[in-house]
Design an enzyme around this catalytic site. Sequence first.
Site, mmCIF file in Angstrom:
data_model
loop_
_atom_site.group_PDB
_atom_site.id
_atom_site.type_symbol
_atom_site.label_atom_id
_atom_site.label_comp_id
_atom_site.label_asym_id
_atom_site.label_seq_id
_atom_site.Cartn_x
_atom_site.Cartn_y
_atom_site.Cartn_z
ATOM 1 C CE LYS A 1 9.188 -42.710 -45.794
ATOM 2 N NZ LYS A 1 9.881 -41.720 -46.432
ATOM 3 N NE ARG B 1 14.250 -36.530 -50.502
ATOM 4 C CZ ARG B 1 13.602 -36.999 -49.238
ATOM 5 N NH1 ARG B 1 14.232 -37.289 -48.249
ATOM 6 N NH2 ARG B 1 12.059 -37.047 -49.189
ATOM 7 C CE1 TYR C 1 33.522 -58.330 -28.046
ATOM 8 C CE2 TYR C 1 31.367 -57.344 -28.875
ATOM 9 C CZ TYR C 1 32.177 -58.463 -28.396
ATOM 10 O OH TYR C 1 31.969 -59.550 -29.187
ATOM 11 C CG MET D 1 25.468 -58.740 -33.974
ATOM 12 S SD MET D 1 26.351 -59.576 -35.072
ATOM 13 C CE MET D 1 27.722 -58.842 -35.861
#
Length: 399
Positions: free
Chosen positions: A38, A136, A270, A318
């Site tokens: 998956k 779940r 940053y 990013m």
Amino acid sequence: MNETAKRARAAIDLAAVRSNVRALRDLAPGAQLMVVVKSDAYGHGAIRCARAAREAGAPWLGTALPEEALALRAAGDTGRLLCWLWTPGGPWRRAIEQDVDVSVSGMWALREVTDAARACGRAARVQLKIDTGLGRNGCQPADWTELTAAARAAEAAGLLTVTGVWSHFACADEPGHPSIAAQLAEFRRALAVAEAAGLRPEVRHIANTPALLTLPEAHFDLVRSGIGVYGVSPSPEVGTPEDFGLRPVMTLEASLASVKRVPGGHGVSYGYHYTTPGETTLALVPLGYADGIPRHASGTGPVLVAGKWRTVAGRVAMDQFVVDLGGDHAAAGDQAVLFGPGDRGEPSVEDWARAAGTIGYEIVTRIGGRVPRVYVDSEVPAQGGGRSEDDTALTGGVA
């Protein structure tokens, strides 16, 4: 190597996939093995990893989404294949026609799959899931008698074959957790109810990777492994990959985009969460959170550059992050290795998971599509390049 791969790449060792599959089969010799592919094989590439797993003798593959299962069929896989995360209106008929085993957790799903079976004139292959405590998906024990009886009636009518009964552990990655014994007991009760209803499933399974590795009494007829196939430990409590003869499959590396000398007191990235303590050399790694590098690893993520472990200096941005080389030398184009099997002394996936306060599953699965997967295989002559048309072809599976 293609032009994109010069920036960064995730090298996927298909020989390691095959070796891990064989090791996992040896750890559960009385059960069949399902290799879970998956989420694009946990970020490693579902088609190529599925092929390697089949080559190593995996009789079953598993996916979450039906689209993932159907993509494997479209690529040529013909072996046993289970898909378990369904929502109303899903592609039941296509799955039935493609011989995909579908998981059913409630009456709504049983109704939809039987309707699809009638429409296509073909019996569905169904595995019933019981919620033994994870909370779940899965049928609640209070509703299990109704579901098994209805499934048996549909089976008698020729609409489906119940091929499996299964469940999933909540805390198998914490050996000794009291929920493990409780879930096993509930699973055994569910199996008894299914048998009383007249069902004779081919496979009964509850063991995920940590249960496969540490809980032989949970192996039953089939064991499922996802993260272990890719050579990553389910948790530190279970052990290291090496403890079980597993080898990490993915190596994440990049070419330095910039190397420069800066004075002391120079801010880095940053927010200036890192300021150089003195004159130093900064190297820029062209990977960031858009590529799946966790921002939570700002200031902590380990990287091998110029022969030494470095730590992310300041915030992960990013597209890039910085490491401080101190007095060491490097040049633009030199290699930075974020994680791998450790052959060159590089950090591991588990090291990054600790640095980011997460689990190894997330580290490999989140590596994004901007990072090409380049397939290598030490058991065959060297392959070149990244993804190609050949990467989408999957030869016939093991029946």
